[in-house]
Design a protein around this motif. Sequence first.
Motif, PDB file in Angstrom:
ATOM      1  N   ASP A  21      14.754 -90.867  -4.554  1.00  0.00           N
ATOM      2  CA  ASP A  21      14.337 -92.047  -3.806  1.00  0.00           C
ATOM      3  C   ASP A  21      14.202 -91.698  -2.326  1.00  0.00           C
ATOM      4  OD1 ASP A  21      14.490 -93.474  -6.148  1.00  0.00           O
ATOM      5  OD2 ASP A  21      16.350 -94.509  -5.635  1.00  0.00           O
ATOM      6  N   GLU A  22      13.416 -92.481  -1.622  1.00  0.00           N
ATOM      7  CA  GLU A  22      13.253 -92.291  -0.188  1.00  0.00           C
ATOM      8  C   GLU A  22      13.723 -93.557   0.522  1.00  0.00           C
ATOM      9  OE1 GLU A  22      10.019 -90.430   2.932  1.00  0.00           O
ATOM     10  OE2 GLU A  22       9.437 -90.766   0.857  1.00  0.00           O
ATOM     11  N   ILE A  39      12.430 -96.815  -1.381  1.00  0.00           N
ATOM     12  CA  ILE A  39      11.239 -96.556  -2.187  1.00  0.00           C
ATOM     13  C   ILE A  39      11.639 -95.671  -3.365  1.00  0.00           C
ATOM     14  CG2 ILE A  39       8.897 -95.597  -2.204  1.00  0.00           C
ATOM     15  CD1 ILE A  39       9.237 -97.973  -0.286  1.00  0.00           C
ATOM     16  N   GLY A  42       7.356 -94.587  -6.222  1.00  0.00           N
ATOM     17  CA  GLY A  42       6.124 -95.196  -5.734  1.00  0.00           C
ATOM     18  C   GLY A  42       6.157 -96.694  -5.533  1.00  0.00           C
ATOM     19  N   CYS A  44       8.558-100.215  -3.988  1.00  0.00           N
ATOM     20  CA  CYS A  44       9.655-100.683  -3.156  1.00  0.00           C
ATOM     21  C   CYS A  44      10.714-101.265  -4.099  1.00  0.00           C
ATOM     22  CB  CYS A  44       9.170-101.731  -2.168  1.00  0.00           C
ATOM     23  SG  CYS A  44      10.498-102.316  -1.106  1.00  0.00           S
ATOM     24  N   VAL A  69       3.659 -98.651  -3.347  1.00  0.00           N
ATOM     25  CA  VAL A  69       3.582 -98.238  -1.950  1.00  0.00           C
ATOM     26  C   VAL A  69       2.607 -97.067  -1.901  1.00  0.00           C
ATOM     27  CG1 VAL A  69       4.882 -97.363   0.015  1.00  0.00           C
ATOM     28  CG2 VAL A  69       5.958 -98.980  -1.567  1.00  0.00           C
ATOM     29  N   ALA A  71       0.228 -93.897  -0.434  1.00  0.00           N
ATOM     30  CA  ALA A  71       0.501 -92.691   0.349  1.00  0.00           C
ATOM     31  C   ALA A  71       0.321 -92.978   1.838  1.00  0.00           C
ATOM     32  CB  ALA A  71      -0.415 -91.559  -0.096  1.00  0.00           C
ATOM     33  N   GLN A  73       0.799 -95.914   3.331  1.00  0.00           N
ATOM     34  CA  GLN A  73       1.961 -96.693   3.765  1.00  0.00           C
ATOM     35  C   GLN A  73       3.187 -95.798   3.944  1.00  0.00           C
ATOM     36  OE1 GLN A  73       1.684 -99.645   0.551  1.00  0.00           O
ATOM     37  NE2 GLN A  73       1.750-101.218   2.147  1.00  0.00           N
ATOM     38  N   LEU A  74       3.393 -94.867   3.015  1.00  0.00           N
ATOM     39  CA  LEU A  74       4.524 -93.941   3.147  1.00  0.00           C
ATOM     40  C   LEU A  74       4.408 -93.117   4.422  1.00  0.00           C
ATOM     41  CD1 LEU A  74       5.189 -92.579  -0.452  1.00  0.00           C
ATOM     42  CD2 LEU A  74       6.727 -93.913   0.990  1.00  0.00           C
ATOM     43  N   LEU A  77       5.277 -95.341   7.336  1.00  0.00           N
ATOM     44  CA  LEU A  77       6.721 -95.586   7.386  1.00  0.00           C
ATOM     45  C   LEU A  77       7.464 -94.362   7.908  1.00  0.00           C
ATOM     46  CD1 LEU A  77       7.193 -97.551   4.061  1.00  0.00           C
ATOM     47  CD2 LEU A  77       7.775 -98.402   6.350  1.00  0.00           C
ATOM     48  N   ARG A  78       7.058 -93.187   7.458  1.00  0.00           N
ATOM     49  CA  ARG A  78       7.687 -91.944   7.928  1.00  0.00           C
ATOM     50  C   ARG A  78       7.502 -91.760   9.429  1.00  0.00           C
ATOM     51  NH1 ARG A  78       5.250 -89.146   2.747  1.00  0.00           N
ATOM     52  NH2 ARG A  78       6.992 -89.460   1.308  1.00  0.00           N
TER      53      ARG A  78
END
Length: 86
Positions: A21-22, A39, A42, A44, A69, A71, A73-74, A77-78
């Motif tokens: 998970d992230e 996350i 893939g 939320c 979510v 790529a 959006q990830l 977020l990162r």
Amino acid sequence: MLKVVGADVVSLGRFKPDVGDEVFADEDVATHRYRKLLISKGYCAGGILIGWPVLNDALGRMVKGRRPVSADQLGRLRAGDWSTLL
């Protein structure tokens, strides 16, 4: 939603990550705000918001609706861009 000392508090879904998970978390001590997004595979899977009412509906839609979510959006977020959730 629960009000705690005048702060909006929202917790939906899981908040403890599993392997793979992230987690995205951000705390602003000066304004007493905190946000965490989990996350998983893939999607939320959960989140916690304290003092972020602008994100309440978006978090609800993502967790309850099991929305994927992307790529993009990830990546945002990162980079610290939480507006991608809106």
